[in-house]
Every structure is written in structure tokens, then in C-alpha cells.
Design a protein around this motif. Sequence first.
Motif, mmCIF file in Angstrom:
data_model
loop_
_atom_site.group_PDB
_atom_site.id
_atom_site.type_symbol
_atom_site.label_atom_id
_atom_site.label_comp_id
_atom_site.label_asym_id
_atom_site.label_seq_id
_atom_site.Cartn_x
_atom_site.Cartn_y
_atom_site.Cartn_z
ATOM 1 N N UNK A 255 0.712 -1.163 0.152
ATOM 2 C CA UNK A 255 0.105 -0.034 -0.002
ATOM 3 C C UNK A 255 0.752 1.229 -0.152
ATOM 4 N N UNK A 256 0.558 2.146 -0.804
ATOM 5 C CA UNK A 256 1.287 3.332 -1.010
ATOM 6 C C UNK A 256 0.484 4.844 -0.589
ATOM 7 N N UNK A 257 -0.716 4.600 -0.007
ATOM 8 C CA UNK A 257 -1.436 5.907 0.330
ATOM 9 C C UNK A 257 -0.819 6.757 1.273
ATOM 10 N N UNK A 258 -1.156 7.915 1.641
ATOM 11 C CA UNK A 258 -0.587 8.811 2.410
ATOM 12 C C UNK A 258 -0.874 8.591 3.894
ATOM 13 N N UNK A 259 -1.777 7.577 4.278
ATOM 14 C CA UNK A 259 -1.898 7.221 5.651
ATOM 15 C C UNK A 259 -0.941 6.496 6.076
ATOM 16 N N UNK A 260 0.157 5.964 5.299
ATOM 17 C CA UNK A 260 1.262 4.983 5.758
ATOM 18 C C UNK A 260 2.573 5.854 5.801
ATOM 19 N N UNK A 261 3.276 5.657 7.017
ATOM 20 C CA UNK A 261 4.551 6.513 7.032
ATOM 21 C C UNK A 261 5.621 6.107 5.758
ATOM 22 N N UNK A 262 6.107 7.041 5.354
ATOM 23 C CA UNK A 262 7.210 7.001 4.159
ATOM 24 C C UNK A 262 8.270 6.026 4.376
ATOM 25 N N UNK A 263 8.415 5.002 3.813
ATOM 26 C CA UNK A 263 9.507 3.847 4.269
ATOM 27 C C UNK A 263 10.504 3.640 2.928
ATOM 28 N N UNK A 264 11.258 4.467 2.822
ATOM 29 C CA UNK A 264 12.313 4.289 1.517
ATOM 30 C C UNK A 264 12.914 2.833 1.546
ATOM 31 N N UNK A 265 13.270 2.464 2.758
ATOM 32 C CA UNK A 265 14.052 1.395 2.654
ATOM 33 C C UNK A 265 13.311 -0.003 1.890
ATOM 34 N N UNK A 266 11.733 0.015 1.704
ATOM 35 C CA UNK A 266 11.236 -0.958 0.900
ATOM 36 C C UNK A 266 11.333 -0.504 -0.580
ATOM 37 N N UNK A 267 11.720 0.568 -0.978
ATOM 38 C CA UNK A 267 12.228 0.906 -2.354
ATOM 39 C C UNK A 267 13.599 0.115 -2.504
ATOM 40 N N UNK A 268 14.497 0.202 -1.564
ATOM 41 C CA UNK A 268 15.762 -0.303 -1.687
ATOM 42 C C UNK A 268 15.718 -2.076 -1.740
ATOM 43 N N UNK A 269 14.689 -2.370 -0.846
ATOM 44 C CA UNK A 269 14.472 -3.825 -0.730
ATOM 45 C C UNK A 269 14.085 -4.311 -2.128
#
Length: 495
Positions: free
Chosen positions: A271-285
Motif C-alpha cells: 500500500x502506498x497511500x498517504x496514511x502510511x509512514x514513508x518507508x524508503x527502505x522498501x524501495x531499496x529492498x
Amino acid sequence: MARKLVLFLLFSFSLLPGAYAAFDLSTNCKGAYSEILNLRLDLAKHYLEKEKLANPKNDFIPLLENYVDYFYILSCDDKSIFDKLKKNKSNRLSQISGGDKGSPYYLFAQAEINLQWALLRGKYQEYVASALEIKKAYNMLQENMEKFPEFIPNKKGLGMVNAVIGSLPSGAQKALGTLGVHGSTIRGEKMLEELVSNLPGSPYAIFYDESVFYLMQVWVNITKKKQAFQKIYLLTDKMNNDSLLKLYIRAFSAFRTGHNDEAINYLIARPKNVEYVDYPYLDYLLGMAKLHKLDFSAQTDFQHFLNGNAGGSYTKDAYLNLAYIALLQGDSLSYKTYLSKVQLNGTTYDEKDKQALNESSEGVPNGSILKARFLFDGGYYERAKSVLEKENANNYKQKRDKIEYCYRFARVFHETGGMNGAIKFYQYTITFGQDAKYYYAANAALFLGDIYVGKRRYKMAADYYNKAISMKNHDYESSIENKAKEALKRIAGKY
């Protein structure tokens, strides 16, 4: 008379421990905790603001506010934010310390706050402060276990402390031992397994998701359970499908256990909607998972990660992988550009970034060995073997390439059940690489020790574990040495 009786009762009840400050796991607190674990931190803060208005002396409030800071720092990985938010710790502990000493949550809450900051400080190399906080958390949880043996949430923190301490280098374990803190990975793992098994249907079922998160970390990062992904998949089935933490747990365990395609699928569907904390590590993963499949669209994911990471952990490693993608695509100019960024950007708090910095100055790697390495890390063993079989190590000019070729071939044989081939190529790796600065030879000795334990040839196993310990000044030295020492303890008295 009636009025005096009412006043007397009100006064009497005000003297009870919970009247000044109580641990009330209210609807708002339950909502906040659930949203924290879903990684919807703004929604969690909304619930906490409502609770402050309804019950400002609820001692779950400072604990849950600390949870918000903990997960926010983990997700953003920004040292400046860590430095800013760690100042909140003392005020929260002060508030809780004036609370209900007769509650099982009294010591538990203080231990949780200390443990969370200890883990964060360890990440940013504040080791002395981290050790003192671990001591405080450990002592509080031990005392709480004695006072409230039926309060099973104690096992969450104690299990994690035991597992982590048991995995530390012997020097660090001795240092903590002088503080009265002793750990065992086996004991910690067992505690967490029992906790996760007993939480559903119990009065403390709300702690299930977080306990699964900790158990996953132990299984995947410390004890390296072969069936970790399958077990984690079943355990997370009980978690909320909207939880970003659930997705992370599944994706990370899949990524680290050779289920690379599943990891990619989870991460793409997150999920990528604005309710979730921005978590850049998931892009790295996601970038790493794609690269392990030799899918060079990983370049886009690494760029997204770097755009959102602001120079935190894995920055150097991301730039190195961008350099490797450029190299494998024949773009020598971009390769050199990204290598320079490895030198100039990011930090070296994490072992991956230290390794990236070292690799960036070791010369141009062999493209085929690089492909085999990525494929192996993704669990594509036959594809990795096919790449290596087409190579002739005698043609390599760099000693590093010859050592790594033997090591990669040994690893492929090991994972596909070809033990004779694994033994032969691990031995080649040691012969060629025991005096080099690379970790391949030391890790080869460690794996040979494991193989001979499986064969019950304990003297031979011990010889290889000791050989792994004897090799110095290489990457991952403390990690490999500690694993070898732990292995020697397990087979003590058998040879």
C-alpha cells in the motif's frame, strides 16, 4: 452524613495506586497501538490525542508515544531525527515512574522504552548508552517476571534481549556480562516462539503482531531458520491485511530466505497511500530483489530509495548496486560516476555500507561472477551455477576473482545438496584466500565446520571453526568469528 460518606469514599479511592496514574488499555490506546503496527503513525497520533483529552494521566500514552518515535526513526532512518527525538525518553520514563507500581505494566512499560532506545542507539553506534539501557530493560523485565509470572508479554522484550546478546561477539557479551546481563540466542528464540504460540486467545493478544515481528528478526537474521519464510507466512496470516508491517515481515523474510519472486510480488503490491509512514527502505529492498533476478529495472527502485533516504543507511550500498547495473549494461561512464558517489555519500553505520565502501575501491569486478553472486543471493541456484560453469578461473587476472569464483561455486553446491563439490571448492577458497582481506575464506571455513557437524565429524568441524576464527582483518570478521565460537560451544565435549 451521606455527603460525608461520599467524600470519604472519594478520598479513599484517590489513595489507591491507579487513581493518580493508571495503565488503561482503552479503546483509543488499542487503536493507537494497532495503527502503529500498521505503520500508519499519523492515525496513531490521532488516537493518542483523543486519549489525552479523555484520560490525560493514562500511562499507556507515553509508552505509545515512544512506539511512534521508535517506528518513525526506523522508517525514516535519519540520524538528525533520532538525535532530536531521543530527548523525549526521560520525560516519558518520569511520567510512568509516578504510576501504579502494582500493575504488571509499570516495569514492563519502562523496560520497553529503554529497550527501544537501546536498539536505536545500537543502530547509530552509541554503544555505551545502548548497553546501559539494555541492562535497565533486562533487570526490569526479570523483576517483572518474578512479580507477575503469568504476565506473558514480559517474554517479548526478554526474548529479544536474549537472542540479540547471544548473537553478539564474545567481547561484547563479556562487557554486558560485567553489567549482569547475560543472553542466550537459543533461550531467546524459545521465549519468542512460546509467546507467539500463547498470545492468540489470551488477554494479551494485542501484542501478537509485534511479537511475530521480533521472532521473524531472530529466525531470519540470527538463527537463520531454513523454513523461516513458510513459518512466518503462516504466523502473519492472523495479522491485518492493511498492515504495512505485515507486508514488510513477509517481504523481508522471503527476500532473505531465497523466495525472491515472492518478495518482489509483496513489495510491488504494498500500500502506498498517504496514511502510511514513508518507508524508503522498501524501495531499496525491491531494488535488491529485482537485482537478484538480474532485472535491471531495479535502477528505478534504487533511485526512488535515494530520493527519499536523505543519506541514511544503505545509501552507499544503493550507489554501489547502481554502479554494478551500469557495469553489467556496459556503461563504464555511469559505473565510475556511481562509484564516486559511494565514496562521497551516506554513512557506515551499517555493515552493508562498510562493505560497499570497501568494494568500491577494489577495482572492476568480473561481470560473470557478479551475476552469479546476485542470482545466488536470490535463490536462483541453477541459474548461478550455469553462469559459473561457463567460466574458466585460470583466465582471471585478479586474485580476488579466483577466490570469489571458488567461493560462489562452493555456495551453489552447498545449497543444492552437492556436498562433495561444496567441500572441494570451500577448501580451494581457503587455500587461495586465507591471507587475503576478503571474507570468503573465513566464511568457507565456517561452512565447512557446519558440514562436518552434519557428518558428526566433530574434530574436523572444530578445526575449521578455529580456522575461521584465526583469519583476521577481513569484512564481517566479528560476525564470522562469533558464529564460529558459538558453534564450538555447541559441539563442546563431542570430540
